[in-house]
Write a protein that holds these residues in place. Structure first.
Motif, PDB file in Angstrom:
ATOM      1  N   UNK A  97       1.031  -1.314   0.315  1.00 18.57           N
ATOM      2  CA  UNK A  97      -0.070  -0.078   0.235  1.00 18.57           C
ATOM      3  C   UNK A  97       0.747   1.437   0.279  1.00 18.57           C
ATOM      4  N   UNK A  98       1.563   1.290   0.507  1.00 22.89           N
ATOM      5  CA  UNK A  98       2.993   1.766   0.170  1.00 22.89           C
ATOM      6  C   UNK A  98       4.623   1.949  -0.399  1.00 22.89           C
ATOM      7  N   UNK A  99       3.992   2.391  -1.707  1.00 19.74           N
ATOM      8  CA  UNK A  99       5.102   2.006  -2.362  1.00 19.74           C
ATOM      9  C   UNK A  99       6.352   3.131  -3.127  1.00 19.74           C
ATOM     10  N   UNK A 100       6.206   4.222  -2.204  1.00 21.98           N
ATOM     11  CA  UNK A 100       7.046   4.738  -2.708  1.00 21.98           C
ATOM     12  C   UNK A 100       9.027   4.830  -2.953  1.00 21.98           C
ATOM     13  N   UNK A 101       9.038   4.308  -1.623  1.00 20.00           N
ATOM     14  CA  UNK A 101      10.295   4.441  -1.224  1.00 20.00           C
ATOM     15  C   UNK A 101      11.045   3.343  -2.786  1.00 20.00           C
ATOM     16  N   UNK A 102      10.710   2.564  -3.449  1.00 14.77           N
ATOM     17  CA  UNK A 102      11.090   2.107  -4.217  1.00 14.77           C
ATOM     18  C   UNK A 102      11.956   2.695  -5.550  1.00 14.77           C
ATOM     19  N   UNK A 103      11.181   4.055  -5.408  1.00 15.45           N
ATOM     20  CA  UNK A 103      11.465   5.132  -6.678  1.00 15.45           C
ATOM     21  C   UNK A 103      10.446   4.911  -8.025  1.00 15.45           C
ATOM     22  N   UNK A 104      10.542   6.139  -8.615  1.00 13.34           N
ATOM     23  CA  UNK A 104       8.981   6.329  -9.488  1.00 13.34           C
ATOM     24  C   UNK A 104       9.530   5.475 -11.169  1.00 13.34           C
ATOM     25  N   UNK A 105       8.813   5.078 -11.885  1.00 13.35           N
ATOM     26  CA  UNK A 105       9.412   4.632 -13.323  1.00 13.35           C
ATOM     27  C   UNK A 105      10.076   3.644 -13.215  1.00 13.35           C
ATOM     28  N   UNK A 106      10.393   2.524 -12.426  1.00 11.77           N
ATOM     29  CA  UNK A 106      11.724   2.076 -12.646  1.00 11.77           C
ATOM     30  C   UNK A 106      11.545   0.984 -12.997  1.00 11.77           C
ATOM     31  N   UNK A 123      -6.989   0.605  -3.828  1.00  7.99           N
ATOM     32  CA  UNK A 123      -6.349   1.770  -4.154  1.00  7.99           C
ATOM     33  C   UNK A 123      -5.378   2.596  -4.336  1.00  7.99           C
ATOM     34  N   UNK A 124      -4.814   2.855  -3.183  1.00  8.66           N
ATOM     35  CA  UNK A 124      -3.200   2.901  -2.638  1.00  8.66           C
ATOM     36  C   UNK A 124      -2.044   2.149  -3.688  1.00  8.66           C
ATOM     37  N   UNK A 125      -2.991   0.438  -3.609  1.00  3.32           N
ATOM     38  CA  UNK A 125      -1.632   0.234  -3.784  1.00  3.32           C
ATOM     39  C   UNK A 125      -1.493  -0.225  -5.595  1.00  3.32           C
ATOM     40  N   UNK A 126      -2.901   0.272  -6.540  1.00  2.70           N
ATOM     41  CA  UNK A 126      -2.605  -0.297  -7.793  1.00  2.70           C
ATOM     42  C   UNK A 126      -2.398   2.189  -8.095  1.00  2.70           C
ATOM     43  N   UNK A 127      -2.257   3.085  -7.502  1.00  3.65           N
ATOM     44  CA  UNK A 127      -1.530   4.188  -7.258  1.00  3.65           C
ATOM     45  C   UNK A 127      -0.344   3.724  -7.289  1.00  3.65           C
ATOM     46  N   UNK A 128       0.086   2.908  -6.491  1.00  8.20           N
ATOM     47  CA  UNK A 128       1.279   2.503  -6.459  1.00  8.20           C
ATOM     48  C   UNK A 128       2.442   2.307  -7.509  1.00  8.20           C
ATOM     49  N   UNK A 129       1.483   0.813  -7.712  1.00 10.39           N
ATOM     50  CA  UNK A 129       1.298   0.259  -9.263  1.00 10.39           C
ATOM     51  C   UNK A 129       2.255   0.842  -9.952  1.00 10.39           C
ATOM     52  N   UNK A 130       1.004   1.879 -10.054  1.00  8.95           N
ATOM     53  CA  UNK A 130       1.653   3.015 -11.341  1.00  8.95           C
ATOM     54  C   UNK A 130       2.563   3.205 -11.097  1.00  8.95           C
ATOM     55  N   UNK A 131       2.965   3.828  -9.762  1.00 13.17           N
ATOM     56  CA  UNK A 131       3.784   5.003  -9.286  1.00 13.17           C
ATOM     57  C   UNK A 131       5.149   4.263  -9.496  1.00 13.17           C
ATOM     58  N   UNK A 132       5.538   3.012 -10.028  1.00  9.37           N
ATOM     59  CA  UNK A 132       6.390   2.980 -10.262  1.00  9.37           C
ATOM     60  C   UNK A 132       6.546   1.440 -10.862  1.00  9.37           C
ATOM     61  N   UNK A 133       5.838   1.686 -11.995  1.00  9.22           N
ATOM     62  CA  UNK A 133       6.110   1.402 -13.541  1.00  9.22           C
ATOM     63  C   UNK A 133       6.159   2.617 -14.094  1.00  9.22           C
ATOM     64  N   UNK A 134       7.714   2.161 -15.238  1.00  4.90           N
ATOM     65  CA  UNK A 134       7.644   2.664 -16.368  1.00  4.90           C
ATOM     66  C   UNK A 134       6.197   3.051 -16.947  1.00  4.90           C
ATOM     67  N   UNK A 217      -2.252  -2.541 -19.149  1.00  6.02           N
ATOM     68  CA  UNK A 217      -0.835  -1.734 -19.185  1.00  6.02           C
ATOM     69  C   UNK A 217      -1.202  -0.546 -18.473  1.00  6.02           C
ATOM     70  N   UNK A 218      -0.107   0.053 -17.978  1.00  9.29           N
ATOM     71  CA  UNK A 218       0.470   1.710 -17.695  1.00  9.29           C
ATOM     72  C   UNK A 218      -0.112   3.002 -18.712  1.00  9.29           C
ATOM     73  N   UNK A 219      -0.964   3.385 -18.485  1.00  9.39           N
ATOM     74  CA  UNK A 219      -1.028   4.233 -19.665  1.00  9.39           C
ATOM     75  C   UNK A 219      -1.611   5.235 -18.730  1.00  9.39           C
TER      76      UNK A 219
END
Length: 221
Positions: A97-106, A123-134, A217-219
């Motif tokens: 639920x909190x993936x920010x520390x992994x970085x953005x778009x990695x 919701x927080x999990x999917x938002x986090x997934x979108x954040x770490x995906x390129x 797919x992250x769009x």
């Protein structure tokens, strides 16, 4: 913070090893890896990786893998396996639920196998997934099919936590969260994760599919 799986880590590891020998589990993983496709050269996050069973399969398929899990005890098992048979996997203690520390778009891809039912804040999990995906990266999730794996004595539209009466199974020990298919699809869309493919593996002696595989797919949003 003590995770629910910390209490059953060794038992759970053994149960996964035993399930890996079953035809039904092989069928699920066969369908899953067909959806994942060619992994060579990709950087992949195995989200809620547990003791690293699929992390190792991803790495053997040519991916650079980062496994993330909230259970310290399961990660200890995963790291023990990595030390015994190195696959180049990095294991990180973290909350889905909190993936920010992994970085953005990695990451080129994120896999979450049979774990979304353990997570409170979808919701927080999917938002986090979108954040770490390129941009254009993929997210693949497997879940117990929300339309056909409804908990006993619960209506389909009655979402929430439940615990199986079978104390000897995973869901009898840690429980799960039932959600409708619409809840999953809406939360994915709101996070900018477009469902491109849905696979319902046909299991022997089952009239309905117990598992649903979603390829997204992250769009962006």
């Amino acid at each position: 913070m003590t995770a629910a799986y910390d209490e059953i880590a060794e038992w759970y590891d053994e149960s996964v090893r035993q399930r890996a020998l079953l035809a039904s589990d092989d069928l699920l993983e066969s369908n899953l890896f067909q959806v994942l496709g060619d992994l060579r050269g990709l950087t992949v996050c195995d989200l809620a990786c547990g003791q690293g069973h699929l992390s190792r399969r991803l790495a053997r398929g040519g991916a650079k893998v980062v496994g993330v899990d909230i259970s310290i005890k399961l990660l200890e098992i995963a790291r023990r396996e990595e030390a015994s048979e190195p696959c180049g996997i990095e294991y990180v203690h973290g909350d889905a639920e909190d993936l920010q520390k992994l970085g953005v778009g990695l990451f080129d891809g994120v896999l979450c196998n049979l774990a979304l039912m353990d997570i409170d804040d979808l919701a927080a999990t999917f938002q986090g997934v979108a954040g770490i995906l390129r941009s254009g990266g993929w997210f693949v999730a497997t879940i117990t099919h929300p339309c056909y794996s409804i908990p006993e004595n619960r209506r389909y539209f009655h979402e929430g936590f439940w615990r199986s009466d079978f104390a000897g199974g995973v869901r009898g020990q840690v429980g799960a969260r039932h959600r409708t298919l619409g809840t999953y699809l809406s939360a994915l869309g709101e996070a900018g994760l477009l469902v491109r493919k849905a696979v319902e593996p046909e299991f022997p002696n089952r009239e309905t599919p117990p598992i649903l595989i979603l390829q997204c797919r992250h769009v962006g949003t």
